[in-house]
Design a protein around this motif. Structure first.
Motif, PDB file in Angstrom:
ATOM      1  N   VAL A 251       0.832  -1.202   0.000  1.00 46.35           N
ATOM      2  CA  VAL A 251       0.000   0.000   0.000  1.00 46.35           C
ATOM      3  C   VAL A 251       0.870   1.257   0.000  1.00 46.35           C
ATOM      4  CG1 VAL A 251      -1.668   1.338   1.352  1.00 46.35           C
ATOM      5  CG2 VAL A 251      -1.943  -1.142   1.122  1.00 46.35           C
ATOM      6  N   ILE A 252       1.888   1.283   0.862  1.00 43.90           N
ATOM      7  CA  ILE A 252       2.769   2.452   0.937  1.00 43.90           C
ATOM      8  C   ILE A 252       3.514   2.656  -0.379  1.00 43.90           C
ATOM      9  CG2 ILE A 252       4.843   3.383   2.044  1.00 43.90           C
ATOM     10  CD1 ILE A 252       3.932   2.002   4.629  1.00 43.90           C
ATOM     11  N   ALA A 253       4.019   1.566  -0.957  1.00 37.14           N
ATOM     12  CA  ALA A 253       4.763   1.668  -2.224  1.00 37.14           C
ATOM     13  C   ALA A 253       3.889   2.239  -3.332  1.00 37.14           C
ATOM     14  CB  ALA A 253       5.311   0.299  -2.619  1.00 37.14           C
ATOM     15  N   GLY A 254       2.647   1.775  -3.420  1.00 37.37           N
ATOM     16  CA  GLY A 254       1.740   2.268  -4.451  1.00 37.37           C
ATOM     17  C   GLY A 254       1.426   3.743  -4.277  1.00 37.37           C
ATOM     18  N   TYR A 255       1.153   4.137  -3.048  1.00 38.23           N
ATOM     19  CA  TYR A 255       0.821   5.531  -2.775  1.00 38.23           C
ATOM     20  C   TYR A 255       2.013   6.441  -3.056  1.00 38.23           C
ATOM     21  CZ  TYR A 255      -1.257   9.538  -0.345  1.00 38.23           C
ATOM     22  OH  TYR A 255      -1.775  10.771  -0.033  1.00 38.23           O
ATOM     23  N   MET A 256       3.187   6.040  -2.619  1.00 36.03           N
ATOM     24  CA  MET A 256       4.369   6.865  -2.831  1.00 36.03           C
ATOM     25  C   MET A 256       4.712   6.996  -4.312  1.00 36.03           C
ATOM     26  SD  MET A 256       5.388   8.228  -0.093  1.00 36.03           S
ATOM     27  CE  MET A 256       4.264   8.173   1.318  1.00 36.03           C
ATOM     28  N   ALA A 257       4.514   5.925  -5.069  1.00 39.32           N
ATOM     29  CA  ALA A 257       4.768   5.998  -6.511  1.00 39.32           C
ATOM     30  C   ALA A 257       3.866   7.038  -7.165  1.00 39.32           C
ATOM     31  CB  ALA A 257       4.558   4.629  -7.148  1.00 39.32           C
ATOM     32  N   GLU A 258       2.621   7.109  -6.722  1.00 40.75           N
ATOM     33  CA  GLU A 258       1.684   8.103  -7.262  1.00 40.75           C
ATOM     34  C   GLU A 258       2.100   9.524  -6.894  1.00 40.75           C
ATOM     35  OE1 GLU A 258      -2.155   7.124  -5.836  1.00 40.75           O
ATOM     36  OE2 GLU A 258      -2.404   5.363  -7.130  1.00 40.75           O
ATOM     37  N   HIS A 259       2.893   9.646  -5.843  1.00 40.47           N
ATOM     38  CA  HIS A 259       3.313  10.964  -5.378  1.00 40.47           C
ATOM     39  C   HIS A 259       4.791  11.235  -5.658  1.00 40.47           C
ATOM     40  CE1 HIS A 259      -0.554  10.546  -3.434  1.00 40.47           C
ATOM     41  NE2 HIS A 259      -0.537  11.842  -3.199  1.00 40.47           N
ATOM     42  N   GLY A 260       5.346  10.507  -6.619  1.00 43.21           N
ATOM     43  CA  GLY A 260       6.683  10.820  -7.101  1.00 43.21           C
ATOM     44  C   GLY A 260       7.826  10.325  -6.252  1.00 43.21           C
ATOM     45  N   VAL A 261       7.608   9.246  -5.488  1.00 43.92           N
ATOM     46  CA  VAL A 261       8.671   8.688  -4.652  1.00 43.92           C
ATOM     47  C   VAL A 261       8.838   7.202  -4.961  1.00 43.92           C
ATOM     48  CG1 VAL A 261       9.497   8.263  -2.300  1.00 43.92           C
ATOM     49  CG2 VAL A 261       8.159  10.329  -2.802  1.00 43.92           C
ATOM     50  N   ALA A 262      10.056   6.787  -5.280  1.00 43.50           N
ATOM     51  CA  ALA A 262      10.349   5.372  -5.507  1.00 43.50           C
ATOM     52  C   ALA A 262      10.539   4.667  -4.155  1.00 43.50           C
ATOM     53  CB  ALA A 262      11.613   5.219  -6.350  1.00 43.50           C
ATOM     54  N   THR A 263      10.253   3.383  -4.109  1.00 36.26           N
ATOM     55  CA  THR A 263      10.441   2.616  -2.869  1.00 36.26           C
ATOM     56  C   THR A 263      11.095   1.275  -3.174  1.00 36.26           C
ATOM     57  OG1 THR A 263       8.222   1.658  -3.045  1.00 36.26           O
ATOM     58  CG2 THR A 263       8.463   3.622  -1.649  1.00 36.26           C
ATOM     59  N   LEU A 264      11.871   0.812  -2.210  1.00 35.73           N
ATOM     60  CA  LEU A 264      12.440  -0.533  -2.265  1.00 35.73           C
ATOM     61  C   LEU A 264      11.978  -1.281  -1.024  1.00 35.73           C
ATOM     62  CD1 LEU A 264      14.384  -2.689  -3.457  1.00 35.73           C
ATOM     63  CD2 LEU A 264      16.193  -1.659  -2.036  1.00 35.73           C
ATOM     64  N   ARG A 265      11.344  -2.437  -1.242  1.00 36.57           N
ATOM     65  CA  ARG A 265      10.917  -3.266  -0.117  1.00 36.57           C
ATOM     66  C   ARG A 265      11.424  -4.687  -0.354  1.00 36.57           C
ATOM     67  NH1 ARG A 265       6.439  -2.706  -3.583  1.00 36.57           N
ATOM     68  NH2 ARG A 265       5.035  -4.511  -3.737  1.00 36.57           N
ATOM     69  N   CYS A 266      12.066  -5.266   0.649  1.00 35.21           N
ATOM     70  CA  CYS A 266      12.697  -6.578   0.502  1.00 35.21           C
ATOM     71  C   CYS A 266      12.134  -7.593   1.485  1.00 35.21           C
ATOM     72  CB  CYS A 266      14.211  -6.473   0.730  1.00 35.21           C
ATOM     73  SG  CYS A 266      15.099  -5.628  -0.601  1.00 35.21           S
ATOM     74  N   ASP A 267      12.187  -8.869   1.069  1.00 37.18           N
ATOM     75  CA  ASP A 267      11.901  -9.956   2.000  1.00 37.18           C
ATOM     76  C   ASP A 267      12.978  -9.962   3.068  1.00 37.18           C
ATOM     77  OD1 ASP A 267       9.778 -10.869   0.370  1.00 37.18           O
ATOM     78  OD2 ASP A 267      11.149 -12.095  -0.825  1.00 37.18           O
ATOM     79  N   ASP A 268      12.576 -10.179   4.309  1.00 39.79           N
ATOM     80  CA  ASP A 268      13.574 -10.350   5.365  1.00 39.79           C
ATOM     81  C   ASP A 268      14.399 -11.592   5.086  1.00 39.79           C
ATOM     82  OD1 ASP A 268      12.665  -8.127   6.710  1.00 39.79           O
ATOM     83  OD2 ASP A 268      11.426  -9.240   8.124  1.00 39.79           O
ATOM     84  N   ARG A 269      15.601 -11.657   5.628  1.00 43.76           N
ATOM     85  CA  ARG A 269      16.462 -12.819   5.398  1.00 43.76           C
ATOM     86  C   ARG A 269      15.735 -14.105   5.807  1.00 43.76           C
ATOM     87  NH1 ARG A 269      21.727 -12.450   8.659  1.00 43.76           N
ATOM     88  NH2 ARG A 269      21.828 -10.358   7.777  1.00 43.76           N
ATOM     89  N   GLY A 270      15.892 -15.129   4.958  1.00 44.41           N
ATOM     90  CA  GLY A 270      15.242 -16.405   5.215  1.00 44.41           C
ATOM     91  C   GLY A 270      13.785 -16.455   4.799  1.00 44.41           C
ATOM     92  N   VAL A 271      13.273 -15.369   4.224  1.00 41.51           N
ATOM     93  CA  VAL A 271      11.876 -15.298   3.789  1.00 41.51           C
ATOM     94  C   VAL A 271      11.835 -15.059   2.287  1.00 41.51           C
ATOM     95  CG1 VAL A 271       9.691 -14.053   4.010  1.00 41.51           C
ATOM     96  CG2 VAL A 271      11.142 -14.383   6.015  1.00 41.51           C
ATOM     97  N   GLY A 272      10.879 -15.698   1.603  1.00 36.45           N
ATOM     98  CA  GLY A 272      10.720 -15.468   0.169  1.00 36.45           C
ATOM     99  C   GLY A 272      11.985 -15.726  -0.605  1.00 36.45           C
TER     100      GLY A 272
END
Length: 345
Positions: free
Chosen positions: A53-74
């Motif tokens: 949700v945060i990534a989508g909203y920020m993209a609409e407002h001109g901000v790129a985001t990076l979100r990663c799986d925690d270690r050992g996840v995904g």
């Protein structure tokens, strides 16, 4: 990258960029940092995906985001059972370094957003990396883990309708358990789970004298609960986190910071933590935003009581009201341009 213990870790994640042509210098950007426990890149919990949700909203407002799986996840390598806060801080630092070099990103406008315990890691990284452009703490602790857990337990058991005198007994047990954990772990880490469990059961007997079985169960002071405490408190992550005071890092920051807490949050007490952040900002060269979100829980949903049992049935996490507040603060700090702040919410 290598973590604090020198182990090679590969993190998998999602880079979300705004649509259209990047402005001169590139898009501002932020790394999203999950809360406690091993979580996926969306911080998926109770049917909600807050980071998506945060990534989508920020993209609409001109901000790129990076979100990663925690270690050992995904798609991320490594394991979570022997991790320390310093290992996780190294993971965040690696993500920031990668994002600052990503095509189309403005390296001078890359910040950190941490939720819950991620709000501890963000200042830890920013305190040693002077290039971090800003920090956003969502329900991030401003006090140490010991006080956070005491406040959390008091609120959760009160919401369950447990009598105040019984809650007081649990909190007294917890204080003694914290003291015992530190002294036992420093003396000898061999068979730590067994040693802690035995000591916790002794403390449990002391603090539940005269109580009926049902009363002991109502405040979670049973033999099986003591074993669970032993398992938890013996973890390297918990041992180190209990020794960390967020204020030590907050007072070292040289960048703008925004701290948001919900007044009905039962996991991270809003009043004590925002007060700690306010005190830490005294004398800072940058203006900090410290804001109490009324009627909101730990996931920044509008709620009735703030109880964890409500999370799944409630609406979007976090709410658009909170997302808008973050965007407007980023606008005041010159991260988001007025063009993107005019986008319909």
């Amino acid at each position: 990258h290598k973590d604090a213990q020198g182990r090679e870790i590969a993190l998998a994640g999602t880079l979300t960029m705004p649509e259209g042509k990047a402005p001169r210098g590139g898009w501002p950007a932020m790394v999203l940092i999950t809360g406690s426990g091993a979580q996926n890149r969306d911080e998926e919990v109770f049917g909600h995906r807050p980071f998506e949700v945060i990534a989508g909203y920020m993209a609409e407002h001109g901000v790129a985001t990076l979100r990663c799986d925690d270690r050992g996840v995904g798609g991320s390598t490594g394991a979570f059972d022997d991790v320390t806060p310093y290992d996780l801080a190294a993971d965040v630092e690696a993500q920031w370094q990668w994002l600052a070099k990503a095509k189309g990103v403005n390296a001078e406008k890359v910040g950190l957003l941490g939720h819950s315990e991620g709000g501890v890691l963000a200042p830890m990284v920013a305190a040693r990396n002077g290039r971090v452009a800003f920090v956003v703490m969502l329900a991030g602790p401003g006090v140490d883990m010991r006080q956070t857990l005491l406040d959390q337990n008091q609120r959760i058991f009160a919401l369950k309708g447990v009598d105040d005198t019984l809650i007081a007994r649990r909190l007294d047990f917890m204080r003694d358990a914290f003291d015992a954990t530190d002294s036992i772990a420093k003396a000898d880490t061999s068979q730590l789970v067994k040693r802690l469990t035995m000591h916790f059961r002794t403390l449990k007997d002391l603090h539940t004298q005269g109580l009926a079985r049902e009363q002991k169960q109502s405040i979670g002071l049973t033999n099986s609960e003591c074993y669970g405490w032993g398992l938890t408190m013996a973890q390297p992550y918990m041992l180190e986190m209990m020794r960390i005071d967020p204020r030590d890092y907050l007072t070292q920051l040289t960048c703008p910071l925004l701290a948001l807490n919900g007044d009905l949050d039962c996991q991270v007490d809003a009043q004590s933590n925002l007060l700690a952040v306010q005190k830490a900002r005294e004398g800072m060269p940058y203006d900090w935003g410290v804001h109490l979100c009324t009627g909101m829980n730990h996931l920044f949903q509008q709620c009735q009581t703030g109880a964890v049992s409500e999370y799944e049935a409630l609406g979007q996490a976090p709410s658009n009201e909170v997302l808008q507040y973050i965007a407007e603060w980023l606008g005041r700090e010159g991260v988001i341009t007025s063009k993107f702040l005019r986008i319909s919410q």
